[in-house]
Design a protein around this motif. Structure first.
Motif, short mmCIF file in Angstrom:
data_model
loop_
_atom_site.label_atom_id
_atom_site.label_comp_id
_atom_site.label_asym_id
_atom_site.label_seq_id
_atom_site.Cartn_x
_atom_site.Cartn_y
_atom_site.Cartn_z
N SER A 186 2.67 -1.76 5.64
CA SER A 186 3.91 -2.13 5.01
C SER A 186 3.85 -3.29 4.07
CB SER A 186 5.09 -2.81 5.98
OG SER A 186 4.58 -4.15 6.85
N LEU A 187 2.41 -3.77 4.09
CA LEU A 187 2.15 -4.98 3.25
C LEU A 187 1.53 -4.45 2.00
CD1 LEU A 187 0.99 -7.66 5.45
CD2 LEU A 187 3.31 -7.27 4.56
N LEU A 188 1.27 -3.06 1.94
CA LEU A 188 0.39 -2.44 0.83
C LEU A 188 1.29 -2.28 -0.57
CD1 LEU A 188 -1.99 -0.15 2.81
CD2 LEU A 188 -2.48 -2.40 1.78
N CYS A 189 0.67 -2.28 -1.82
CA CYS A 189 1.54 -1.90 -2.76
C CYS A 189 0.70 -0.59 -3.33
CB CYS A 189 1.13 -2.93 -4.07
SG CYS A 189 2.09 -4.68 -3.57
N SER A 190 -0.15 -0.14 -2.74
CA SER A 190 -0.68 0.98 -3.18
C SER A 190 0.05 2.05 -2.54
CB SER A 190 -2.41 1.05 -2.94
OG SER A 190 -2.99 -0.03 -3.55
N ASP A 191 -0.42 3.41 -3.11
CA ASP A 191 0.04 4.59 -2.59
C ASP A 191 -0.61 4.83 -1.16
OD1 ASP A 191 1.06 7.34 -1.85
OD2 ASP A 191 -0.04 8.00 -2.96
N THR A 192 0.30 4.86 0.07
CA THR A 192 -0.22 4.88 1.28
C THR A 192 -0.06 6.34 1.97
OG1 THR A 192 2.12 4.26 2.12
CG2 THR A 192 0.42 2.47 1.76
N HIS A 193 0.31 7.26 1.06
CA HIS A 193 0.46 8.68 1.60
C HIS A 193 -0.96 9.08 2.35
CE1 HIS A 193 1.93 12.78 2.01
NE2 HIS A 193 0.77 13.11 1.22
N GLU A 194 -2.03 8.67 1.55
CA GLU A 194 -3.43 9.48 2.14
C GLU A 194 -3.65 8.82 3.55
OE1 GLU A 194 -8.04 9.87 1.29
OE2 GLU A 194 -6.53 9.04 -0.32
N ILE A 195 -3.55 7.42 3.58
CA ILE A 195 -3.99 6.39 4.87
C ILE A 195 -2.88 6.99 6.03
CG2 ILE A 195 -2.81 4.43 4.07
CD1 ILE A 195 -5.78 4.91 6.43
N LYS A 196 -1.70 7.19 5.52
CA LYS A 196 -0.77 7.42 6.54
C LYS A 196 -0.81 8.78 7.32
CE LYS A 196 3.16 4.52 5.17
NZ LYS A 196 4.68 4.70 4.65
N LEU A 197 -1.44 9.85 6.39
CA LEU A 197 -1.74 10.99 6.65
C LEU A 197 -2.85 11.15 7.65
CD1 LEU A 197 -0.87 14.04 6.60
CD2 LEU A 197 -2.34 14.13 4.53
N VAL A 198 -3.78 10.34 7.14
CA VAL A 198 -5.09 10.22 8.28
C VAL A 198 -4.83 9.61 9.22
CG1 VAL A 198 -7.37 8.75 8.15
CG2 VAL A 198 -6.67 9.94 6.11
N ILE A 199 -4.09 8.44 9.43
CA ILE A 199 -3.86 7.90 10.80
C ILE A 199 -2.93 9.01 11.64
CG2 ILE A 199 -2.30 6.06 11.93
CD1 ILE A 199 -3.18 4.49 9.58
N PHE A 200 -1.73 9.81 10.93
CA PHE A 200 -1.12 10.54 11.50
C PHE A 200 -2.04 11.64 12.22
CE2 PHE A 200 1.33 14.52 11.63
CZ PHE A 200 2.35 14.12 12.66
N ILE A 201 -2.78 12.24 11.33
CA ILE A 201 -3.63 13.48 11.94
C ILE A 201 -4.44 13.17 13.14
CG2 ILE A 201 -5.52 15.00 11.47
CD1 ILE A 201 -4.18 15.05 8.54
N PHE A 202 -5.26 11.71 12.89
CA PHE A 202 -6.00 11.57 13.87
C PHE A 202 -5.36 11.03 15.27
CE2 PHE A 202 -9.28 11.27 10.78
CZ PHE A 202 -10.47 11.56 11.26
#
Length: 321
Positions: A186-202
């Motif tokens: 929630s503190l990131l300014c960058s696009d978090t779509h990729e990291i959220k997808l990685v966390i979700f899948i794993f």
């Protein structure tokens, strides 16, 4: 971590569990007691299962590694949380925050698969007892523990490196009492779509695959127990897996409540309460669940204390002349 992160953010501020001053001292005392019981209980389990010759079986081999993972993630969180109760500003450096995130993810993920390995061990012991020593050989047990350690280390490093290589905004207040992935995102300014997808899948893979092993193992165990003709045999079979089943329900129930709750009812306060339970309370409960309900562990503790008492008595009396 790139230069942007280092110059903009060198530390974070943890909101902690509560901002009410009158609760700081009581909560400090409560969580200190919980943490000490957790560390002492798990260290005792490790020592007993390592020293006592009657506890050199696959079940206690997995129990020993469970006792390693429990204080692993509680120690990653507990001491820093306790310090934050007695300091004015709850700050944590960027590097320590990343380290904390690595160890929390690594040990919790490892525990998921150790619990599933323990359920498979109970399935073999009850449903295929004649081949138990062959199927659950030392090599198989080592693989069932080593692979989760390696996999969880890779997963935790992947998530942490990806998060801390992204750009944070100037706002550095983490709405939690430790560095967890969701508050950091929630503190990131960058696009978090990729990291959220990685966390979700794993996360989905870890939770569903390990839980599926547990459910299949216990389904086969229950079917096998029902087929037993004697009530005494059924009771004995249930007693061999009762402690593990209790630990599984508590651990998985907490994680499912935290990560699979609807977005409408999701809040950081709810996350904090669930996190307190699985990072501090469960590591304290596991030694109690697996020791107080296990006759072999209680007998091993009794034998160790008796041996210690006799050695102390012999030392005081001294050799005969």
């Amino acid at each position: 971590m790139d230069k942007h992160n280092l110059t903009v953010l060198s530390e974070f501020i943890l909101m902690g569990i509560t901002d009410r001053p009158e609760l700081q001292a009581p909560l400090f005392g409560l969580f200190l007691i919980i943490y000490v019981i957790s560390v002492v209980g798990n260290l005792g389990t490790i020592i007993l299962t390592k020293m006592d010759s009657r506890l050199q079986t696959p079940m206690y081999f997995f129990l020993r590694h469970l006792a390693i993972t429990d204080p692993g993630y509680s120690t990653a969180v507990g001491p820093k949380m306790l310090v934050n109760f007695v300091v004015d500003e709850n700050t944590i450096s960027c590097y320590f925050c990343a380290t904390q995130l690595v160890f929390v993810i690594m040990f919790i993920t490892t525990e998921l698969f150790i619990l599933s390995a323990m359920s498979y061990d109970r399935y073999v012991a009850i449903c295929n007892p004649l081949c138990y020593t062959i199927i659950m050989s030392r090599g198989v047990c080592s693989v069932l523990v080593e692979i989760p350690y390696l996999y969880s280390t890779f997963f935790s490093l992947l998530v942490t490196v990806k998060i801390f290589n992204l750009s944070f905004c100037g706002y550095n207040v983490i709405r939690h009492f430790y560095c967890d992935s969701l508050p950091l995102l929630s503190l990131l300014c960058s696009d978090t779509h990729e990291i959220k997808l990685v966390i979700f899948i794993f996360s989905v893979f870890d939770l569903i695959s390990s839980l599926l092993i547990v459910l299949v193992s216990y389904t086969l165990i229950i079917v096998s127990i029902i087929k037993l003709s004697s009530a005494e045999g059924r009771h004995k079979a249930f007693s061999t897996c009762g402690s593990h089943l209790t630990g599984v329900v508590v651990f998985y129930g907490t994680l499912i409540f935290m990560y699979l709750q609807p977005k409408s009812s999701h809040s950081f306060d709810t996350d904090k309460m669930a996190s307190i339970f699985y990072t501090l309370v469960i590591p304290m409960l596991n030694p109690l669940i697996y020791s107080l309900r296990n006759k072999n562990v209680k007998y091993a503790l009794h034998r160790t204390l008796e041996k210690k008492k006799r050695s102390n008595l012999g030392f005081r009396i001294g050799p005969c002349k």
